[in-house]
Design an enzyme around this catalytic site. Structure first.
Site: not given
Ligand code: E4P
Length: 217
Positions: A87
């Site tokens: 990622k």
């Molecule tokens: C995506 O991969 C992120 O980990 C995640 O969906 C972020 O979500 P949040 O806005 O609830 O922190």
């Protein structure tokens, strides 16, 4: 549509996996820190544990932000398990890193996508997934679902194979709307997935069936 769980909590991952509908896991540094995971050895062992639980793509995020460091870190993460997807944040060096990894056959998930232009750049660089954060856009009174629609249109126009991984999902209506738009994947905590189960008429109907079944015994 694929369902990923967005957590580093092993119990939640196990529970979601036991439903039989889980296709993968996404994590990020905030989710890992929330579980108290710190230090390289612990981080690596935690990713390995997740890979043992779920037979699907597991996003592991790099902690660095320069091209050279992201390459080093990403290669180490990718070597942990064939299901690891590296990622990478949507920054200039991140785009270069995505291109580098795509040429090496290492899969990537470009995170922190908040505009169609960012998604287009990541797709051109060869990202396997883009992660538009729809809940965080909603939080600032911007239409997160519209971003998913725009990215779907652009990817379909040019036949990009990059999958749209709708992230920052807050509730079950986000999941339903992403499914209508044609997002390839949604990633969210366990609760929005479980709340897809609920309908009061199901509860009432089942209560009546259970009551009437007593008459049949
Ligand atoms: C995506 O991969 C992120 O980990 C995640 O969906 C972020 O979500 P949040 O806005 O609830 O922190």
């Amino acid at each position: 549509m694929k369902f990923f769980i967005d957590t580093a909590n092993l119990a939640a991952i196990e529970e979601a996996n036991s439903l039989g509908v889980l296709d993968g896991v996404t994590t990020n540094p905030s989710l890992m820190a929330k579980e108290g995971i710190s230090g390289k050895e612990n981080i690596i062992s935690h990713y390995k544990k997740i890979c043992e639980i779920v037979d699907g793509d597991i996003s592991a995020e790099v902690l660095s932000t320069t091209f050279e460091e992201m390459i080093k870190e990403g290669e180490e993460l990718a070597a942990l398990h064939p299901n690891i997807v590296v990622k990478i944040p949507m920054i200039k060096d991140g785009v270069k890193a995505i291109k580098y990894f795509s040429q090496k056959g290492i899969r990537t998930n470009c995170t922190l996508i908040f505009s169609p232009g960012q998604a287009l750049l990541a797709a051109k660089a060869g990202a396997s997934y883009v992660s538009p954060f729809l809940g965080r856009l909603d939080d600032i009174s911007t239409d997160g679902l519209h971003l998913i629609e725009e990215i779907r249109l652009i990817f379909d126009n040019y036949g990009y194979e990059t999958e749209i991984l709708a992230a920052s999902i807050r509730h079950s209506m986000h999941i339903i709307n992403c499914a209508k738009i044609g997002a390839d994947v949604v990633t969210c905590p366990l609760q929005p997935i479980l709340s897809l189960l609920n309908h009061p008429l199901t509860d009432n109907g089942l209560a009546q069936f259970i009551k009437d079944s007593q008459k049949m015994i």
